[in-house]
Write an enzyme that holds these catalytic residues in place. Structure first.
Site, mmCIF file in Angstrom:
data_model
loop_
_atom_site.group_PDB
_atom_site.id
_atom_site.type_symbol
_atom_site.label_atom_id
_atom_site.label_comp_id
_atom_site.label_asym_id
_atom_site.label_seq_id
_atom_site.Cartn_x
_atom_site.Cartn_y
_atom_site.Cartn_z
ATOM 1 C CB SER A 163 -0.949 0.001 1.202
ATOM 2 O OG SER A 163 -0.219 -0.189 2.399
ATOM 3 C CG ASN A 209 -4.508 -4.551 12.891
ATOM 4 O OD1 ASN A 209 -3.887 -4.548 11.831
ATOM 5 N ND2 ASN A 209 -4.852 -5.660 13.525
ATOM 6 C CB THR A 242 -41.113 25.028 -11.336
ATOM 7 O OG1 THR A 242 -42.210 25.423 -12.157
ATOM 8 C CG2 THR A 242 -40.941 26.061 -10.214
ATOM 9 C CG HIS A 243 -42.316 21.369 -13.825
ATOM 10 N ND1 HIS A 243 -42.638 20.089 -13.450
ATOM 11 C CD2 HIS A 243 -42.982 22.194 -12.973
ATOM 12 C CE1 HIS A 243 -43.474 20.126 -12.429
ATOM 13 N NE2 HIS A 243 -43.690 21.398 -12.112
ATOM 14 C CB SER A 249 -15.654 22.350 -30.999
ATOM 15 O OG SER A 249 -15.727 21.364 -32.010
ATOM 16 C CE LYS A 296 -20.388 23.489 -29.392
ATOM 17 N NZ LYS A 296 -20.957 22.206 -29.006
ATOM 18 C CG ASN A 300 -17.878 23.192 -26.293
ATOM 19 O OD1 ASN A 300 -18.935 23.621 -26.769
ATOM 20 N ND2 ASN A 300 -17.030 22.461 -26.977
ATOM 21 C CD GLU A 334 -19.863 20.284 -21.015
ATOM 22 O OE1 GLU A 334 -20.480 19.488 -21.715
ATOM 23 O OE2 GLU A 334 -18.923 20.989 -21.456
ATOM 24 C CE1 TYR A 384 -6.545 -3.320 8.830
ATOM 25 C CE2 TYR A 384 -5.667 -5.544 8.636
ATOM 26 C CZ TYR A 384 -5.779 -4.259 8.157
ATOM 27 O OH TYR A 384 -5.143 -3.903 7.006
ATOM 28 C CD GLN A 414 -3.236 -2.366 1.839
ATOM 29 O OE1 GLN A 414 -2.608 -2.711 2.830
ATOM 30 N NE2 GLN A 414 -2.906 -2.759 0.626
HETATM 31 N N1 ARG Z 1 -1.698 -1.179 4.999
HETATM 32 C C1 ARG Z 1 -2.564 -1.740 5.987
HETATM 33 C C2 ARG Z 1 -3.991 -1.147 5.860
HETATM 34 O O1 ARG Z 1 -4.140 -0.160 5.273
HETATM 35 C C3 ARG Z 1 -2.039 -1.461 7.361
HETATM 36 C C4 ARG Z 1 -2.501 -2.410 8.412
HETATM 37 C C5 ARG Z 1 -1.902 -3.747 8.197
HETATM 38 N N2 ARG Z 1 -2.256 -4.643 9.256
HETATM 39 C C6 ARG Z 1 -2.123 -5.946 9.119
HETATM 40 N N3 ARG Z 1 -2.471 -6.663 10.137
HETATM 41 N N4 ARG Z 1 -1.692 -6.503 8.010
HETATM 42 O O2 ARG Z 1 -4.931 -1.711 6.322
#
Ligand code: ARG
Length: 467
Positions: free
Chosen positions: A22, A110, A155-156, A277, A283, A285, A290, A317, A322
């Site tokens: 991560s 965790n 309205t509408h 465009s 044009k 835009n 948007e 957990y 993640q």
């Molecule tokens: N990268 C993990 C998450 O976002 C961190 C916690 C990881 N804990 C574990 N027990 N593997 O959840």
């Protein structure tokens, strides 16, 4: 070294190894990981687990690490860290040696990730609230400049009654102030400290959780360690509040998309926010509006993504959690950028006041006022509605307006239609008639503007004191 290398005998499948990391996105939690780690180190020292020398080393190293990484930027050093928690440990060990490992005593990733995400969300809320106030302020400025310019309301998507253009613009600060209120409510539930929960059952060392909460600016400590490490309600609540911000932005954007079309022509698209465009040379835009309208899908999608990730997870957990990070970051970024663009656009946009006025003065938008005139002369509204309906039909046949009918022509519909009838149908008169709190009469709009400005001032001062 992995944070859990003792238990397994074989290296990870290379694809899985890369895939489960991560750090690619959770580096954004680095400043929070550093401050939370500092609070944890102090609590360990207070509990007699770290010596004061070890504490100093760790605190200094964390501070150095924080200072080395530019705010909002990914750490420069190449890293094989699995996640931001692992990265901080690696860096500490590189700086201070074995002592760096001592920080990970009596704690778990965790609770760390839960803490970091709460700190991130708290900052995001403060920033987004300030932006909502800025946008509401820009709307107030433009409303004030429009003065007593009239326009049709819809309205509408059919022309309804004439209003002040300022009344239209001032509808939006109401939504953005509610959004800011929702975020402030959400902040209360975000601002609770999970640290001290350990992996699931609570820390095995006597850490002073309240001291950690004070240091990190949390208002309270979590009451149940199992809930604390697995709860992501605060993300879901935050993301849903953002989804509403985005929906409000999309509705405002849509008004501008419509009003800058030739068919309406109320708004002149600033060149700085328009695109051309590649195919049609004539044009211009409204892409800025948007895209603003389109962001709602993406932001509301993030809210759904996190909600569905959490659904059905057993306590406590689970690694699935993640998966809540990327939508959280993406939606916070997208909302911040959208609010900035919206405010910049509003400051630059121009209004075609003549065109708005013309549209409000034609198309029988004073028909309700004509019926109300008869009501004031004693006719029941139902009858008055009928009479004016017939008058409109006649005017359409003759190609004239209600106020231009002669006294004799009026007389055919009702003898209550006196000399003062045309004056009562003048645009200014019709608008001024809506003279209730929250209505479009100029004095009401002026009061409403002053009220929004006063709330903004108060809220800005309060959040400044807060931060
Ligand atoms: N990268 C993990 C998450 O976002 C961190 C916690 C990881 N804990 C574990 N027990 N593997 O959840």
């Amino acid at each position: 070294m992995k944070m859990w290398s003792g238990r397994v005998s074989q290296p990870l499948n290379a694809n899985f190894e890369r895939w489960q990391r991560s750090f690619r996105f959770d580096w954004r939690l680095l400043p929070y990981e550093c401050v939370a780690s500092r609070a944890h180190a102090r609590a360990l020292a207070a509990a007699g687990i770290l010596s004061s020398g070890e504490l100093d080393q760790i605190v200094n190293a964390l501070q150095a690490l924080e200072g080395r990484v530019a705010p909002g930027a990914a750490p420069g050093e190449p890293s094989d860290a699995e996640d931001v928690h692992h990265f901080v440990e690696q860096q500490l060990v590189a700086m201070i040696g074995e002592g760096g490992y001592k920080l990970h005593t009596g704690r778990s990733r965790n609770e760390q990730v839960a803490t970091d995400l709460r700190l991130f969300t708290r900052d995001a809320i403060d920033e987004l609230r300030a932006q909502l106030f800025a946008l509401a302020g820009a709307l107030c400025d433009r409303a004030e400049q429009l003065g007593e310019t009239a326009m049709p309301s819809y309205t509408h998507l059919q022309r309804a009654e004439p209003i002040l253009a300022a009344h239209w613009l001032l509808a939006y600060p109401q939504m953005f102030l509610r959004d800011a209120g929702r975020l402030a409510e959400c902040r209360k539930r975000v601002n609770v400290l999970p640290l001290g929960s350990g992996a699931v059952a609570g820390c095995s060392f006597p850490l002073d959780r309240r001291a950690m909460a004070r240091e990190l600016g949390f208002d309270a400590i979590s009451a149940n360690s199992m809930d604390a490490v697995s709860d992501r309600d605060f993300e879901i609540e935050f993301l849903n509040a953002l989804a509403l911000v985005a929906v409000h932005l999309s509705r405002m954007a849509e008004d501008f998309v419509l009003y800058c079309s030739v068919e309406f022509g109320f708004v002149l698209l600033p060149d700085a926010f328009a695109t051309g465009s590649s195919a049609m040379p004539q044009k211009k835009n409204p892409d800025a509006m948007e895209l603003l309208r389109g962001k709602a899908g993406h932001i509301a999608g993030a809210a759904s993504a996190v909600l569905l990730t959490v659904k059905g997870l057993p306590l406590t957990y689970n690694r699935d959690l993640q998966e809540t990070q990327e939508p959280l970051f993406a939606a916070a970024d997208a909302t911040r950028d959208a609010l900035r663009i919206a405010a910049d656009f509003l400051r630059a946009v121009e209004f075609d006041c003549d065109r708005m006025h013309q549209a409000a003065a034609s198309g029988f938008l004073n028909a309700t006022a004509a019926a109300n005139y008869l009501v004031r002369k004693g006719m029941p509204f139902r009858r008055a509605h009928e009479v004016v309906g017939r008058m409109v039909r006649k005017c359409l046949e003759q190609g004239c307006t209600l106020e231009s009918l002669s006294a004799a022509e009026r007389g055919e519909f009702s003898e209550l239609l006196g000399e003062d009838f045309p004056a009562a149908l003048e645009l200014g008169c019709v608008i001024a008639e809506h003279n209730v709190a929250g209505g479009t009469a100029p004095r009401q709009v002026k009061a409403a503007l002053a009220e929004v400005r006063a709330s903004l001032q108060q809220l800005q001062e309060a959040s400044f004191a807060h931060a």
